[in-house]
Scaffold this motif. Structure first.
Motif, short mmCIF file in Angstrom:
data_model
loop_
_atom_site.label_atom_id
_atom_site.label_comp_id
_atom_site.label_asym_id
_atom_site.label_seq_id
_atom_site.Cartn_x
_atom_site.Cartn_y
_atom_site.Cartn_z
N ASN A 1 0.87 -1.29 -0.01
CA ASN A 1 0.08 0.19 -0.03
C ASN A 1 0.95 1.03 -0.14
N SER A 2 0.75 1.96 -0.98
CA SER A 2 1.66 3.13 -1.23
C SER A 2 1.81 3.89 -0.01
N ASP A 3 0.93 4.33 0.60
CA ASP A 3 0.82 5.19 1.73
C ASP A 3 1.29 4.57 3.03
N MET A 4 0.96 3.32 3.14
CA MET A 4 1.34 2.64 4.54
C MET A 4 2.65 2.09 4.41
N ASN A 5 3.09 1.73 3.09
CA ASN A 5 4.48 1.30 3.01
C ASN A 5 5.64 2.44 3.57
N VAL A 6 5.16 3.77 3.02
CA VAL A 6 6.14 4.88 3.58
C VAL A 6 6.14 5.04 5.14
N VAL A 7 4.70 5.18 5.44
CA VAL A 7 4.53 5.50 6.92
C VAL A 7 5.00 4.34 7.80
N ALA A 8 5.07 3.09 7.32
CA ALA A 8 5.25 1.98 8.44
C ALA A 8 7.09 2.08 8.44
N LYS A 9 7.72 2.29 7.19
CA LYS A 9 9.08 2.34 7.05
C LYS A 9 9.62 3.38 7.98
N SER A 10 9.09 4.46 8.31
CA SER A 10 9.32 5.49 8.98
C SER A 10 9.22 5.23 10.41
N LEU A 11 8.54 4.40 10.84
CA LEU A 11 8.46 4.01 12.26
C LEU A 11 9.12 3.20 12.79
N ALA A 12 9.61 2.88 14.12
CA ALA A 12 9.84 1.96 14.89
C ALA A 12 9.16 0.64 15.23
N GLU A 13 9.41 -0.51 15.11
CA GLU A 13 8.60 -1.40 15.46
C GLU A 13 7.97 -1.26 16.76
N GLU A 14 8.87 -0.69 17.90
CA GLU A 14 8.36 -0.47 19.12
C GLU A 14 7.09 0.56 19.03
N ASP A 15 6.92 1.33 18.32
CA ASP A 15 5.83 2.26 18.03
C ASP A 15 4.50 1.40 17.57
N PHE A 16 4.61 0.36 16.81
CA PHE A 16 3.44 -0.46 16.38
C PHE A 16 2.67 -0.89 17.58
N TYR A 17 3.30 -1.44 18.58
CA TYR A 17 2.36 -1.68 19.76
C TYR A 17 1.41 -0.46 20.25
N MET A 18 2.05 0.69 20.33
CA MET A 18 1.51 2.04 20.84
C MET A 18 0.21 2.18 19.83
N PHE A 19 0.47 2.02 18.74
CA PHE A 19 -0.71 2.52 17.59
C PHE A 19 -1.75 1.16 17.70
N ALA A 20 -1.38 -0.15 17.74
CA ALA A 20 -2.25 -1.20 17.86
C ALA A 20 -3.19 -1.05 19.02
N TYR A 21 -2.31 -0.74 20.11
CA TYR A 21 -3.26 -0.76 21.26
C TYR A 21 -3.98 0.49 21.46
N TYR A 22 -3.76 1.70 20.89
CA TYR A 22 -4.62 2.70 20.85
C TYR A 22 -5.85 2.34 20.02
N PHE A 23 -5.77 2.00 18.87
CA PHE A 23 -6.86 1.82 17.94
C PHE A 23 -7.77 0.30 18.47
N ASN A 24 -7.19 -0.33 19.08
CA ASN A 24 -7.96 -1.45 19.88
C ASN A 24 -8.97 -1.03 21.08
N GLN A 25 -8.33 0.04 21.65
CA GLN A 25 -9.09 0.57 22.92
C GLN A 25 -9.98 1.82 22.50
N VAL A 26 -9.83 2.44 21.46
CA VAL A 26 -10.37 3.71 21.25
C VAL A 26 -11.86 3.35 21.12
N ARG A 27 -12.88 4.47 21.21
CA ARG A 27 -14.28 4.12 21.08
C ARG A 27 -14.78 5.54 20.73
#
Length: 77
Positions: A51-77
């Motif tokens: 995915n052209s957008d997400m490939n660029v975004v994910a490459k610029s992030l550290a894997e340690e950040d992924f859990y923060m994002f995943a947890y945020y979207f899992n919990q948010v309402r």
């Protein structure tokens, strides 16, 4: 851990602060399983999921950040 809202703001710009995508091309992430989102982010970073957008975004992030994002979207309402 603490949420880094500066980093999360890049996600919510498309996926919504409540995890509801702002347009059809931005999937809603609200309540999705943390493991699923972590795996998708890793796949975008490695390029195995295309995915052209997400490939660029994910490459610029550290894997340690992924859990923060995943947890945020899992919990948010």
């Amino acid at each position: 851990g603490e949420f880094n809202f500066k980093k999360i703001s890049r996600c919510v710009a498309c996926h919504g602060a409540d995890g509801i995508g702002k347009a059809d091309r931005y999937p809603s992430l609200q309540g999705l399983p943390v493991d699923y989102m972590m795996n998708q982010l890793k796949a975008f970073k490695s390029g195995t999921r295309k995915n052209s957008d997400m490939n660029v975004v994910a490459k610029s992030l550290a894997e340690e950040d992924f859990y923060m994002f995943a947890y945020y979207f899992n919990q948010v309402r």
